[in-house]
Scaffold this motif. Structure first.
Motif, PDB file in Angstrom:
ATOM      1  N   LYS A   1       0.844  -1.232   0.024  1.00  0.00           N
ATOM      2  CA  LYS A   1       0.035  -0.128  -0.216  1.00  0.00           C
ATOM      3  C   LYS A   1       0.817   1.163   0.023  1.00  0.00           C
ATOM      4  O   LYS A   1       0.487   2.402  -0.677  1.00  0.00           O
ATOM      5  CB  LYS A   1      -0.701   0.004   1.147  1.00  0.00           C
ATOM      6  N   VAL A   2       2.050   1.344   0.839  1.00  0.00           N
ATOM      7  CA  VAL A   2       2.854   2.340   0.882  1.00  0.00           C
ATOM      8  C   VAL A   2       3.652   2.488  -0.648  1.00  0.00           C
ATOM      9  O   VAL A   2       3.390   3.652  -0.954  1.00  0.00           O
ATOM     10  CB  VAL A   2       3.966   2.000   1.926  1.00  0.00           C
ATOM     11  N   GLU A   3       3.901   1.204  -1.028  1.00  0.00           N
ATOM     12  CA  GLU A   3       4.492   1.660  -2.434  1.00  0.00           C
ATOM     13  C   GLU A   3       3.547   2.107  -3.380  1.00  0.00           C
ATOM     14  O   GLU A   3       4.007   3.176  -4.301  1.00  0.00           O
ATOM     15  CB  GLU A   3       4.862   0.199  -2.839  1.00  0.00           C
ATOM     16  N   ALA A   4       2.512   1.723  -3.354  1.00  0.00           N
ATOM     17  CA  ALA A   4       1.346   2.257  -4.415  1.00  0.00           C
ATOM     18  C   ALA A   4       1.265   3.652  -4.216  1.00  0.00           C
ATOM     19  O   ALA A   4       1.272   4.533  -5.329  1.00  0.00           O
ATOM     20  CB  ALA A   4       0.066   1.452  -4.129  1.00  0.00           C
ATOM     21  N   LYS A   5       1.072   4.194  -3.141  1.00  0.00           N
ATOM     22  CA  LYS A   5       0.926   5.560  -2.888  1.00  0.00           C
ATOM     23  C   LYS A   5       2.040   6.481  -3.192  1.00  0.00           C
ATOM     24  O   LYS A   5       2.068   7.330  -3.807  1.00  0.00           O
ATOM     25  CB  LYS A   5       0.487   5.867  -1.382  1.00  0.00           C
ATOM     26  N   ALA A   6       3.110   5.804  -2.948  1.00  0.00           N
ATOM     27  CA  ALA A   6       4.535   6.334  -2.970  1.00  0.00           C
ATOM     28  C   ALA A   6       4.680   6.678  -4.737  1.00  0.00           C
ATOM     29  O   ALA A   6       5.097   7.612  -5.132  1.00  0.00           O
ATOM     30  CB  ALA A   6       5.787   5.788  -2.346  1.00  0.00           C
ATOM     31  N   LYS A   7       4.365   5.717  -5.093  1.00  0.00           N
ATOM     32  CA  LYS A   7       4.530   5.720  -6.695  1.00  0.00           C
ATOM     33  C   LYS A   7       3.649   6.657  -7.287  1.00  0.00           C
ATOM     34  O   LYS A   7       3.846   7.613  -8.264  1.00  0.00           O
ATOM     35  CB  LYS A   7       4.282   4.321  -7.333  1.00  0.00           C
ATOM     36  N   LYS A   8       2.521   6.600  -6.565  1.00  0.00           N
ATOM     37  CA  LYS A   8       1.298   7.796  -7.141  1.00  0.00           C
ATOM     38  C   LYS A   8       2.045   9.240  -7.092  1.00  0.00           C
ATOM     39  O   LYS A   8       1.926  10.021  -7.967  1.00  0.00           O
ATOM     40  CB  LYS A   8       0.073   7.604  -6.620  1.00  0.00           C
ATOM     41  N   ILE A   9       2.361   9.555  -5.830  1.00  0.00           N
ATOM     42  CA  ILE A   9       3.030  10.765  -5.485  1.00  0.00           C
ATOM     43  C   ILE A   9       4.244  11.020  -6.612  1.00  0.00           C
ATOM     44  O   ILE A   9       4.141  12.127  -7.231  1.00  0.00           O
ATOM     45  CB  ILE A   9       3.339  10.929  -4.175  1.00  0.00           C
ATOM     46  N   ALA A  10       5.145   9.938  -6.764  1.00  0.00           N
ATOM     47  CA  ALA A  10       6.155  10.038  -7.412  1.00  0.00           C
ATOM     48  C   ALA A  10       5.850  10.562  -8.941  1.00  0.00           C
ATOM     49  O   ALA A  10       6.346  11.321  -9.646  1.00  0.00           O
ATOM     50  CB  ALA A  10       7.147   9.001  -7.410  1.00  0.00           C
ATOM     51  N   ALA A  11       4.904   9.637  -9.352  1.00  0.00           N
ATOM     52  CA  ALA A  11       4.137  10.048 -10.679  1.00  0.00           C
ATOM     53  C   ALA A  11       3.967  11.394 -11.080  1.00  0.00           C
ATOM     54  O   ALA A  11       4.076  11.976 -12.079  1.00  0.00           O
ATOM     55  CB  ALA A  11       3.458   8.750 -10.819  1.00  0.00           C
ATOM     56  N   HIS A  12       3.344  11.841 -10.105  1.00  0.00           N
ATOM     57  CA  HIS A  12       2.608  13.138 -10.076  1.00  0.00           C
ATOM     58  C   HIS A  12       3.570  14.225 -10.102  1.00  0.00           C
ATOM     59  O   HIS A  12       3.743  15.125 -11.085  1.00  0.00           O
ATOM     60  CB  HIS A  12       1.840  13.511  -8.716  1.00  0.00           C
ATOM     61  N   LEU A  13       4.833  14.006  -9.259  1.00  0.00           N
ATOM     62  CA  LEU A  13       5.810  14.932  -9.139  1.00  0.00           C
ATOM     63  C   LEU A  13       6.742  15.054 -10.212  1.00  0.00           C
ATOM     64  O   LEU A  13       7.187  15.891 -10.895  1.00  0.00           O
ATOM     65  CB  LEU A  13       6.714  14.657  -7.825  1.00  0.00           C
ATOM     66  N   LEU A  14       7.081  13.698 -10.984  1.00  0.00           N
ATOM     67  CA  LEU A  14       7.714  13.474 -12.011  1.00  0.00           C
ATOM     68  C   LEU A  14       7.065  13.385 -13.376  1.00  0.00           C
ATOM     69  O   LEU A  14       7.827  13.484 -14.405  1.00  0.00           O
ATOM     70  CB  LEU A  14       8.826  12.097 -11.773  1.00  0.00           C
ATOM     71  N   GLU A  15       6.026  13.833 -13.309  1.00  0.00           N
ATOM     72  CA  GLU A  15       5.124  13.959 -14.533  1.00  0.00           C
ATOM     73  C   GLU A  15       5.147  12.536 -15.246  1.00  0.00           C
ATOM     74  O   GLU A  15       5.363  12.688 -16.669  1.00  0.00           O
ATOM     75  CB  GLU A  15       5.478  15.262 -15.266  1.00  0.00           C
ATOM     76  N   ALA A  16       5.013  11.501 -14.707  1.00  0.00           N
ATOM     77  CA  ALA A  16       5.231  10.317 -15.330  1.00  0.00           C
ATOM     78  C   ALA A  16       3.838   9.386 -15.079  1.00  0.00           C
ATOM     79  O   ALA A  16       3.080   9.652 -14.343  1.00  0.00           O
ATOM     80  CB  ALA A  16       6.444   9.438 -14.963  1.00  0.00           C
ATOM     81  N   ASP A  17       3.892   8.161 -16.006  1.00  0.00           N
ATOM     82  CA  ASP A  17       3.030   7.369 -15.564  1.00  0.00           C
ATOM     83  C   ASP A  17       3.182   6.624 -14.452  1.00  0.00           C
ATOM     84  O   ASP A  17       4.430   6.229 -14.277  1.00  0.00           O
ATOM     85  CB  ASP A  17       2.762   6.333 -16.827  1.00  0.00           C
ATOM     86  N   GLU A  18       2.174   6.369 -13.490  1.00  0.00           N
ATOM     87  CA  GLU A  18       2.577   5.541 -12.385  1.00  0.00           C
ATOM     88  C   GLU A  18       3.029   4.177 -12.551  1.00  0.00           C
ATOM     89  O   GLU A  18       3.740   3.750 -11.924  1.00  0.00           O
ATOM     90  CB  GLU A  18       1.139   5.479 -11.677  1.00  0.00           C
ATOM     91  N   GLY A  19       2.599   3.541 -13.744  1.00  0.00           N
ATOM     92  CA  GLY A  19       2.944   2.208 -13.983  1.00  0.00           C
ATOM     93  C   GLY A  19       4.537   2.274 -14.460  1.00  0.00           C
ATOM     94  O   GLY A  19       5.241   1.180 -14.382  1.00  0.00           O
ATOM     95  N   ASP A  20       5.085   3.494 -14.623  1.00  0.00           N
ATOM     96  CA  ASP A  20       6.430   3.609 -15.132  1.00  0.00           C
ATOM     97  C   ASP A  20       7.329   3.605 -13.773  1.00  0.00           C
ATOM     98  O   ASP A  20       8.756   3.649 -13.907  1.00  0.00           O
ATOM     99  CB  ASP A  20       6.867   4.496 -16.121  1.00  0.00           C
ATOM    100  N   ILE A  21       6.685   3.767 -12.644  1.00  0.00           N
ATOM    101  CA  ILE A  21       7.764   4.309 -11.433  1.00  0.00           C
ATOM    102  C   ILE A  21       8.317   2.710 -10.813  1.00  0.00           C
ATOM    103  O   ILE A  21       7.404   2.040 -10.656  1.00  0.00           O
ATOM    104  CB  ILE A  21       6.811   5.066 -10.597  1.00  0.00           C
TER     105      ILE A  21
END
Lengths: 265, 781, 166
Positions: free
Chosen positions: B563-583
């Motif tokens: 769950k933490v990883e999923a949320k962290a990836k969402k945040i990172a995807a948002h910050l890095l302007e990338a697709d969540e699946g690529d994080i």
């Protein structure tokens, strides 16, 4: 532990005087007395600590005569170079008592004065025909050990040393109680100028004793072969959850054979 | 695997404090104003309490309070309970006798707590305890379960006629009897599993502190499961509601099962603290531990194992009498039933099994789970019988086992369990190779030339760990669910705290659990802390026993990490302007796969808490909780081989070599796993050769200290040869099975099979002490 | 009551205590040195081992007043500042502990054992010499391994120092 008053004796005479307090007991290494006090099985009113008295410490070897101060620790007995030459069996025996921490504190005087039926020193001193020196007199080992936790010591009599003539041959073999590590059976054999002596600890209902059967068998021939048909009677031996009298009788024979083999090696 | 990740031999994080004297055990806790409790315990195995006079004791120096069971009852403190309901064959519920934390009318074993004395010092409390005058009327006692169920035996609880608690069965009696009646060969044995005392080196202890201003209790206790302790003390013993009771199990010096249960002493310390107005600490002496800790094992079984003409097992029938002592301890009922009979298929394909179990009250200490809990008893029944069968059938022990191994999975046994994975031939092969089994004949001949008797014995065990699907255990009578919880808190600057409901009392969770986090996020292991053992910090948990902290506890952590990883990836995807699946998250960095775009881990953590720029609608923070409920038990298995040499003159047995080949599934930290196996083997060898609780007929415990109860010492044991050949467990995300109990389960039959092999006898009692072995040799000649 | 003066881990300490107070309780309760543990009543488990005047003894079998005047080292005083003693380091490296309760006594006994055997140790000797220390967790396997390793490290260190001196 019940309340107790501790005194550190400044000399043997001081200790004798302090021993007259209430139900006072001598404290040497404390390896038996303190556990007994902790479980409230012993309740002396006063403790008279003699462990630091220099007069009671040390090992002297002069020719064949060995004298060991009563407050000499098992560790010091087990590692003394002069003793290892004069009577290696006794040094070896001391190395088998308790565990290393116990050997650092426990003393020869404490052990024999307590005369635990499973202690090692009583067997050694009985087999060595040692003399127990007190502040009042000298007592032959044969007369000293009276029974379970019982000795010839009188009130306020203090063991100061033991002495013996090193035998030509001697060895100790011990079979340990798997739990307590005390002897279930320990046999000390000696061959000296007065003949063969064999003493047994851990087994007797009345504590340490000399084995007539072993001594008789070895008298003519101090050799394992002489013990081939040895039968030790089970009568008078202890039975408990660790060992039956029959088992102890068997172990006495086995340990005697091994001791003789070691003494001859 | 990184150097600190899953599979690495990471040195333990918790060791620093233990090796420098900085461990914090219950006895190390000091609360201002704290006083000391000593319990007055029954010297009789069975007696009525006629009168208790505390006046003299109350007047002793330093005494703060002398409290009795009557006062405890008057304050509404409840009786201790057994939390697993078992029904007899006839459908009636188990017959649970009342167990008051302080005895009121009757005492039922030597050590039964009757009065508590609180004083300034422990010495004063002990002095005053001796001044408490209790008048008893002695009753006849019974200590042997087989005698306790005979008509006319002393009646221990009014609720249980003839001391029978329940008469339970599992399996198909008809099919089993039919197979036995038509068998080509039946091996029959009477098997005794000796009573043991767990002997964690830290004696049990409790410190109860009632805060009057807050109307709140704190209990520091030597517990393997502080949350269950709080639940039970609140819901059943009426000590205090959960929100008014904090239970802390700090560093705990070993448990082995004995610290699962809630005992009278912690309840009494809490109650006495309110009653006397001072914090009350109790620490057991070793002899007190011998008398009052829950003991283990104590089964007597008759066994029939049927074979067809090809030496295939066709049926197994077991009739067991289990001694539960004077009271039903918290989980006592499940040990000789669902933790025992369900394992009677072992590693073998057995078409029909029937087990009948009678549990019995006696005037002895309560008996409950001890390392292995039911599974050692099952393994001993099975592996001793297999050995005897091999000898009777004239085939090698290995061949008979191979002939009957289960080789395809999943496998449904006739006794509930559904084995998910395993390779029993692989462990047997590995063990035989490591033991140089082929060279044994020569070694035996060489030993014989020296007058020594050599023997070799094996044991192929299976166990069920990872207790267990909550719905399944619930349907079998468990009073609790057996899931586990985890909370992963990523701090704002990126360090991570994992809160777990598991409890470490030697298992090394602070290291292995942290390895999971390191593996997941690539952060240094020093930036991960494991928090456990405090009901104020961790909301709820089920604790550590039954080798469940890996399979259940770590699975809960994995779920929370997901769950933490999923949320962290969402945040990172948002910050890095990338697709969540690529994080991807690795080496402490959060990256966009296939690019050089990345953020350090801590920046993602920080972003979650500054919340300046989160995806639309996302809550701030990076903290997730998970509850994991397993879908099945796990099934560790393995093969142990023991080679002994016996001195026939003294009966002394020396273990020449001990080989363990285990299948634990995937392994997080091999160093810690090996340590668990070593310790388990030592306890198993201890049971076989050294340890045995011994009551005399009047109910006095003769083995109540280390002077008489033989603890394994270093010189009693060899270095062990341990290895694993693992089949991953399909039932949990990590593929782990559990390793805490295997050593204690697999080793006793291996040792006894070796000794009976050396002596040429069918059976020998445990512990096979020198005296016992010598007697067996003498009886033979 | 008696006055007790000791040097503990290099510091002079004194206090007044009942004569029946055991050394272990004086260390734990008066001095707050709770690293030394009590695991039995019969002087067998060794969880309480400390060094008194350079010798490893069971502090549960000695009165505090009996030790008065002595120099004592406990587990808390073994490391040289932040640097672990080689025996402590070896216990960690070789996983010679699990629950940690017997560990302080084990380490204190092991340092003494190594000191008594400057020529080195073998497995049988280590096992025999551990007779007074009981561990329930490790099966001793890794404790023995750790002591053997520490013995090697320390004898190398000793040789190194001897060389430097020469």
């Amino acid at each position: 532990m019940y309340s107790v008053n501790y005194h550190r004796a400044s000399s043997v005479a001081d200790a004798a005087r302090l021993l007259k307090n209430g139900d006072a007991k001598l404290l040497s290494g404390g390896m038996t007395l303190i556990p007994a006090m902790k479980t409230r099985l012993a309740a002396p009113s006063d403790l008279v600590d003699v462990s630091r008295l220099k007069d009671l410490q040390g090992i002297k070897v002069s020719g064949k005569t060995v004298t060991i101060g009563a407050a000499t620790t098992h560790y010091d007995v087990s590692t003394d170079e002069k003793l290892k030459k004069a009577c290696p069996a006794l040094a070896h025996m001391a190395s088998l008592i308790g565990d290393p921490a116990v050997r650092y504190k426990g003393t020869i005087g404490g052990s024999i004065a307590n005369n635990d039926p499973a202690a090692d020193y009583p067997a050694a001193l009985l087999a060595l025909g040692a003399t127990i020196v007190t502040n009042k007199r000298e007592i032959a080992a044969d007369k000293f050990f009276k029974g379970l936790f019982d000795t010839a010591l009188k009130d306020s009599e203090i063991v100061t040393a033991v002495s013996f003539t090193a035998p030509a041959k001697a060895a100790y073999q011990k079979f340990r109680n798997p739990a307590s590590r005390y002897a279930i059976v320990g046999v000390f054999v000696t061959k000296g100028k007065d003949g063969v002596r064999a003493a047994v600890t851990g087994a007797g209902e009345d504590g340490v004793f000399r084995s007539k059967e072993i001594e008789a068998a070895l008298a003519k021939n101090f050799d394992v072969a002489a013990l081939g048909g040895l039968k030790v009677p089970a009568k008078g031996l202890m039975s408990d959850i660790h060992a039956s009298a029959d088992y102890r009788a068997n172990l006495i024979a086995v340990m005697a054979k091994r001791a003789v083999a070691a003494a001859n090696a | 695997m990184g150097i600190e990740g899953v599979g690495a031999r990471v040195a333990r994080k918790e060791d620093k404090r233990f090796i420098t004297g900085g461990g914090r055990y219950v006895d190390d806790m000091v609360v201002p104003g704290m006083k000391h409790a000593v319990f007055v315990r029954s010297p009789h195995a069975h007696a009525q309490i006629k009168k208790i006079d505390v006046k003299k004791a109350q007047a002793m120096p330093g005494v703060v309070g002398v409290l009795t069971g009557k006062e405890l009852k008057a304050d509404g403190i409840g009786n201790l309970i057994c939390g697993w309901m078992i029904h007899s064959k006839d459908g009636t519920p188990m017959k649970m006798g009342a167990w008051s934390p302080l005895a009121v009318d009757k005492v039922r074993y030597v050590g039964d707590a009757v009065v508590v004395v609180v004083a300034d010092t422990k010495g004063q409390a002990r002095d005053a305890a001796e001044a408490v005058e209790i008048t008893y009327k002695e009753l006849k006692a019974v200590v042997d379960a087989t005698k306790a169920i005979q008509p006319g035996a002393p009646q221990i609880h009014a609720e249980a006629e003839n001391n029978l608690i329940f008469d339970w069965e599992l399996g198909d009696a008809k099919a089993t009897d039919a197979a036995i009646n038509s068998a080509a060969h039946v091996t029959r044995m009477k098997i005794v599993n000796n009573r043991l005392v767990p002997n964690a080196m830290e004696p049990r202890a409790a410190l109860g502190h009632y805060d009057k201003a807050e109307d709140h209790y704190t209990c520091w206790t030597t517990s393997q499961n502080p949350h269950v302790a709080r639940l039970v003390m609140s819901a059943f013993y009426n000590v205090a509601p959960e929100n008014k009771l904090r239970v802390i199990a700090p560093d705990v010096g070993g448990g082995f099962g004995s610290k699962i249960y809630i005992y009278p002493e912690e309840i009494v310390c809490l109650w006495a603290s309110k009653k006397t107005g001072v914090p009350v600490k109790w620490v057991a002496d070793r002899t007190e531990s011998f008398l009052s800790d829950a003991h283990g094992r104590d089964h007597v079984s008759t066994v029939e194992m049927a074979f067809d003409k090809d030496n295939r097992i066709t049926a197994l029938k077991v009739d067991t009498i289990a001694n539960l002592g004077a009271y039903m301890s918290l989980f006592s009922s499940c040990v000789p039933t669902y933790l025992y009979a369900t394992l009677l298929s072992g590693q073998y394909d057995i078409p029909a099994i029937h087990a009948s179990v009678r549990t019995v009250y006696t005037n002895t200490a309560p008996v409950d789970a001890y390392r292995g809990a039911g599974r050692p008893e099952a393994t001993y029944v099975l592996e001793r019988t297999m050995e005897t069968a091999a000898r009777e059938l004239g085939v090698s022990p290995a061949e008979l086992r191979r002939r009957n191994f289960i080789t395809s999975f999943p496998h449904q046994t006739p006794v509930i369990m559904n084995y998910d994975a395993g390779d029993y031939n692989a462990s047997l092969d590995a063990a035989m190779k490591a033991a140089d089994y082929a060279g044994f004949t020569k070694r035996r001949a060489d030993a014989a030339k020296q007058g020594k008797l050599r023997g070799i014995g094996m044991s192929c065990y299976i166990e069920a760990c990872g207790l267990a699907p909550s719905s399944a255990v619930g349907s079998l009578g468990a009073g609790v669910g057996l899931w586990e919880s985890a909370e992963v808190r990523v701090n704002a600057a990126g360090t991570i705290e994992v809160l777990t409901g598991s409890h470490s009392h030697g298992q090394g969770h602070e290291t292995t659990f942290a390895q999971l986090v390191t593996q997941r996020f690539g952060v240094p292991i020093d930036s991960v802390s494991i928090v456990h053992g405090d009901t104020d910090k961790v909301q709820m948990g089920m604790g550590t026993y039954g080798s469940r902290s890996g399979a259940v506890g770590m699975s809960a952590i994995v779920k929370a990490l997901d769950k933490v990883e999923a949320k962290a990836k969402k945040i990172a995807a948002h910050l890095l302007e990338a697709d969540e699946g690529d994080i991807v998250i690795e080496n402490g960095e959060v990256k966009v796969a296939g690019t050089d775009k990345s953020l350090p881990w801590f920046q993602v953590a920080l972003a979650s808490y500054t919340a300046h720029n989160l995806p639309a609608g996302m809550e701030p923070g990076l903290k997730e909780t998970a509850f994991y409920d397993p879908s099945n038990f796990t099934f560790p298995a393995g093969c142990y081989i023991c080679e002994v040499e016996i001195d026939p003159e003294t009966g002394m047995t020396e273990i020449i070599q001990f080989v363990a080949a285990d299948d634990f599934g995937n392994i997080i930290n091999p160093m810690i796993v090996e340590g668990q196996v070593h310790g388990g083997i030592a306890q198993g060898v201890g049971q076989a050769l050294l340890e045995g609780a011994h009551y005399d007929a009047s109910g006095q415990l003769l083995t109540a200290s280390y002077m008489d109860y033989t603890m394994p010492r270093a010189a009693d044991l060899p270095s062990f040869k341990v290895s694993t050949s693992n089949t991953p467990c399909p039932g949990n995300p990590l593929g782990v099975k559990g390793c805490g109990e295997a050593g204690a389960i697999g080793s006793p039959p291996a040792v006894i099979n070796a000794i009976t092999d050396a002596l040429g006898v069918v059976d020998i009692a445990m512990p096979a002490s020198p005296a016992t072995v010598w007697s067996a040799i003498r009886a033979k000649h | 009551m008696s006055d007790v003066s000791l040097t503990v881990n290099g510091k002079r300490v004194s206090g007044s205590t009942e004569d029946r107070t055991l050394l272990v309780h004086f260390l734990r309760e008066h001095l707050g040195l709770t690293g030394t543990h009590v695991g039995c009543d019969t002087s067998q488990c060794g969880a309480c081992v400390v060094h008194v005047d350079g010798r490893a003894v069971k502090s549960c079998t000695m009165l505090a007043v009996q030790a008065s005047g002595s120099t004592i080292v406990t587990i808390e005083g073994l490391a040289d500042g932040a640097e672990l003693h080689p025996v402590q380091a070896a216990f960690k490296e070789h996983h010679g502990l699990q629950c940690g309760f017997c560990t302080p006594g084990m380490i204190m006994a092991a340092t003494d054992m190594i000191a008594r055997h400057p020529q080195g140790l073998d497995e049988a000797t280590v096992r025999a010499e551990l007779d007074g220390n009981i561990c329930r967790c490790t099966g001793y396997h890794n404790i023995v391994k750790a002591i053997l390793a520490a013995s090697k490290t320390m004898s190398k260190g000793a040789k190194g120092k001897a060389k430097q001196a020469a």
